[in-house]
Scaffold this active site. Sequence first.
Site, PDB file in Angstrom:
ATOM      1  N   GLU A 195       0.868  -1.111  -0.094  1.00 25.00           N
ATOM      2  CA  GLU A 195       0.005  -0.198   0.016  1.00 25.00           C
ATOM      3  C   GLU A 195       0.843   1.232  -0.060  1.00 25.00           C
ATOM      4  O   GLU A 195       0.709   2.188   0.704  1.00 25.00           O
ATOM      5  CB  GLU A 195      -1.083   0.009   1.165  1.00 25.00           C
ATOM      6  CG  GLU A 195      -1.939  -1.279   1.065  1.00 25.00           C
ATOM      7  CD  GLU A 195      -3.130  -1.050   1.815  1.00 25.00           C
ATOM      8  OE1 GLU A 195      -3.358  -0.162   2.971  1.00 25.00           O
ATOM      9  OE2 GLU A 195      -4.106  -2.007   1.744  1.00 25.00           O
ATOM     10  N   GLU A 317      -4.684  -8.942  -0.482  1.00 23.96           N
ATOM     11  CA  GLU A 317      -5.413  -8.630   0.580  1.00 23.96           C
ATOM     12  C   GLU A 317      -7.003  -8.488   0.305  1.00 23.96           C
ATOM     13  O   GLU A 317      -7.309  -7.755  -0.748  1.00 23.96           O
ATOM     14  CB  GLU A 317      -5.100  -7.217   1.382  1.00 23.96           C
ATOM     15  CG  GLU A 317      -4.001  -7.360   1.989  1.00 23.96           C
ATOM     16  CD  GLU A 317      -3.448  -6.135   2.822  1.00 23.96           C
ATOM     17  OE1 GLU A 317      -4.358  -5.376   3.478  1.00 23.96           O
ATOM     18  OE2 GLU A 317      -2.253  -6.147   3.103  1.00 23.96           O
TER      19      GLU A 317
HETATM   20  O1  AHR Z   1      -5.385  -6.225   6.807  1.00 21.07           O
HETATM   21  C1  AHR Z   1      -5.097  -4.885   7.488  1.00 21.07           C
HETATM   22  C2  AHR Z   1      -4.548  -3.744   6.732  1.00 21.07           C
HETATM   23  O2  AHR Z   1      -5.252  -3.442   5.656  1.00 21.07           O
HETATM   24  C3  AHR Z   1      -3.355  -3.930   6.134  1.00 21.07           C
HETATM   25  O3  AHR Z   1      -2.277  -4.097   7.089  1.00 21.07           O
HETATM   26  C4  AHR Z   1      -3.128  -2.941   5.008  1.00 21.07           C
HETATM   27  O4  AHR Z   1      -2.281  -3.490   4.218  1.00 21.07           O
HETATM   28  C5  AHR Z   1      -4.622  -2.732   4.883  1.00 21.07           C
HETATM   29  O5  AHR Z   1      -4.926  -1.590   4.706  1.00 21.07           O
END
Ligand code: AHR
Length: 512
Positions: A195, A317
Amino acid sequence: MKKVFLVIGILFICFRASSQEKETVIRVYPNQGKQIINKHIYGHFAEHLGTCIYGGLWVGENSPVPNINGYRKDAVEALKKLQIPNLRWPGGCFADEYHWMDGIGPRANRPKMVNNNWGGVVEDNSFGTHEFLNLCELLGCEPYISGNVGSGTVEELAKWVEYMTSAGDSPMANLRRQNGREKPWKVKYLGVGNESWGCGGDMLPEYYSDLYRRYAVYCRNFDGNRLFKIASGASDYDYNWTETLMKKIGNKMNGLSLHYYTVTGWNGSKGSATNFSTDDYYWILGKCLEIEEVIQKHSSIMDKYDSNKRIGLMVDEWGTWFDVEPGTNPGFLYQQNTMRDAFVAALTLNVFNKYSDRISMANIAQVANVLQSMILTKDEKMILTPTYHVFEMYKVHQDATYLPLEILSDTKEIRKRNVPLVSASASQKDGITHITLANIDLDAAQSIVIDCSGLKLNNVTGRILTSAKINDYNTFEKPDAIKPQVFKDVKISNGKLTVKLPAKAIAVLEIR
Ligand code: AHR
């Protein structure tokens, strides 16, 4: 007179039964399978966040919780049953503040840090590189290391790669030996930042692209270890991020990540994981299915620069994100997991299978005690969530050939969103065909006819996951309230499969 009432009653019951049932037709094309569903689509994610690592996976050798060299025995056994293909670590946002050298050497000497992203708790670094890579060996999965680009240096990441993978007489390999590990580990997947548009450095795509080039040069392939470098990709609908990275560094990356969470109810709030209305339920599933359009749009940008689909789209994710359970630390992202979560998993995995010509990895967030978890732990107790059971039922798709299919089913309209009531995917491996099905309808069963012309239907068996209420979940007191059962309502007739899938049910069929 009594007889007349009886007949009317029976007719009424029959009429109600049939009006409670909907019809769906699915056509599977068994001879048109081209793409393999990469097993890494069934990947996982473990971050130093809340009790995912500490408590969830790692308790230390001296814990009263039964453990194998410090790893929770129950968690290891449960995850092995899922055949987890890979595990992403150490974050997430945590990765871009993580300095790996703090997590090696004798544990008592490791410096502490504050986990600024997640609750401001003190991280003692007792779970570091050796603990993680040895866990992957124990689980039989591939490690996916997420490197620190946001607050680290090129030198730091380059040395980490050398430490983990060099077999030679190099300074970092010798340091590793000094810390008790002679042989290097195999580390293929390397995330260059996480991110980077947000918690990973708040960069613009042009700046990140330049930085990526520098990191990519110095993260080397040592002694037969070949890195698969993954650029930090977009979130949700940020198509400009994908466009810029593909244009500037498309030829330098092996994979490009994408994050998509099923988050935010219709009124802007995340909402409770367990206490939700019927409308909230359908709305969330609609939001979950929106991932298909998001994948299509990012993929079509990637196609412009990479028509041979060399670069993998890594959805590293994804999953549900609700309010934390009342009374728990808001920074720990601990949420319960109901049948609604099971549907988000089932529907999303069906979408990933469909686009497996481009998607080569996905990692649900997260493996234990955080967001849409596989397992929840409380001291020595552990439960499997409904989402775990979906992953267990769907593991048959790992590395199988995807079979294209069409679904003709009703939809549910919810605040101008049309949500299909049935979702499915089919795959074939070693002569066995598997079909996963989900009926999201809360009230009506589905009478499903599956036409798989060209496929020999000798025998079909099935398993089903369902529960009386959509917000049912497993608890530490009733850990097996929701678990897969044998499913018998599937028959072979006239060369077709006919399935009676109850309301709010997920099934896997095995055809031989
Ligand atoms: O999964 C939780 C968080 O969500 C992670 O640390 C981040 O990459 C995303 O914003």
